[in-house]
Design an enzyme around this catalytic site. Sequence first.
Site, PDB file in Angstrom:
ATOM      1  N   HIS A 104      41.923  13.749   5.916  1.00  0.00           N
ATOM      2  CA  HIS A 104      41.322  14.973   5.378  1.00  0.00           C
ATOM      3  C   HIS A 104      39.965  14.736   4.733  1.00  0.00           C
ATOM      4  CE1 HIS A 104      41.083  19.020   4.202  1.00  0.00           C
ATOM      5  NE2 HIS A 104      42.304  19.235   3.798  1.00  0.00           N
ATOM      6  N   ASP A 118      37.430  25.354  24.885  1.00  0.00           N
ATOM      7  CA  ASP A 118      37.841  25.516  26.282  1.00  0.00           C
ATOM      8  C   ASP A 118      37.483  24.260  27.077  1.00  0.00           C
ATOM      9  OD1 ASP A 118      38.365  26.253  28.873  1.00  0.00           O
ATOM     10  OD2 ASP A 118      36.966  27.949  28.906  1.00  0.00           O
TER      11      ASP A 118
END
Length: 452
Positions: free
Chosen positions: A166, A397
């Site tokens: 993180h 995508d």
Amino acid sequence: MTTVLETCRIPPPQGGAAELFLPLSFFDMMWLHFNTTRRLIFYRHPCSEVEFSNTIVPNLKHTLSLTLQHYLPVAGNLLYPLHTDASKPVYRYISGDSVSLTIAVSGLDFEELVANHARESDQFYDLLPRTPKMAEEENYQIVPLISLQVTLFPGRGICVGLSNHHSLSDGRSILGFMKAWAMISKSGDDEVFVSRNGEYMPFFERTVCKDSRRLNGIFWDVMKKIPFQPAATHPLPTNRVRASFILHQSNIKTLKNLILSARPNIDRVSTFVVAAAYVWTTLAKSLGPAGDEDEVFIFGADARGRRNALFDPPLAVNYFGNCLGGRVVRVEHRKLVAEDGFVVAAEAIGDEMKAKIYDGDEFLKSPENLLTEMAKCKDIRALGITGSPKLDFTEADFGWGEAEKVEFLSLDGAGYLMSLFNSRDGDLAVGMSLTKEEMETFASMFAIGLYM
């Protein structure tokens, strides 16, 4: 149910920078002990194992390497000092560093995994890469920053799993990396990505604000006192189920009107405020009594490109790293569960945003105060939030179309956390991870509240 076909290391192409060192800002240090962020991105792309192995996987490996030359810190490691009084942590990339990529095939039910109803959380961890173990080098622990797994569901779809430390970056930066990899994978090279670098090329330099030295010292003094123990990527068993709840545009409009009719003087009611307040009050009611104590809602606001009290001009929108200003909202439990609890929660969240985020003179003013505020929340029931409709991972995508579903496995940690993301039909989706009993009650109250 899931078989690992191979685990390999993907380095950036040869001929790039030999090394890169980045200090941690106080934004990054804040997350040193919230170790692992875990996401799964599901794509409905029917293909065979032969096509997957012979075409898709080689392309993913090649384009991941191309992507890493633009994101060198992602291929590097966190160096955490063994002697915290002598030095501070730093990100380091050196030639030869690489990212772990696991390739797998799964017999799990793809349709079940991308559904919205409650499902056992443990099964999702088959699709998540295992982070390589830490090593030691001289006076540092060496912590890998990111690992990836691509899993085929033959004839159904593909899942891309991501686990990252993180402290490396917030959601916006990781989304930038994933969209870059997807864009390069779809085109087969990085020419399109490079040609659009004004929009996509990451900016790594740690811009120094007028108070950086003092703030970095304050945050490090706190963080170095906490034992450094990176969390397991597979915290099983979770004893949780996960589900998604849809807020249709008609629901959001109704909830906004409810707030405005009760508080006509409110300037602005955002979709975020509506969703956060509705989930917060629903959770408070479903979990039951918390006495007369306060309950807490914790959220972050992206500081990039936004006027604030620390950086002038503001940080660049393509800044890579953590860049969130945290806010804490407190409301008494009895007020949250009252008949007008939703309106009370919405007003409290909206007031906090107006006073501490939209006001550029107040946003990021005295960020060290967050350390004190968070310490006060230790024994108070709290709801946090991850994700945002503005950070849409479904847009990554790879040539398989937009993603079908995103799952945030980080919701399975201790306490209560919600995710917020766009659903495919343009509505808003809320992700929750709770015990089975808690989920049944929450789901019932969530539905009832929308149709009262």
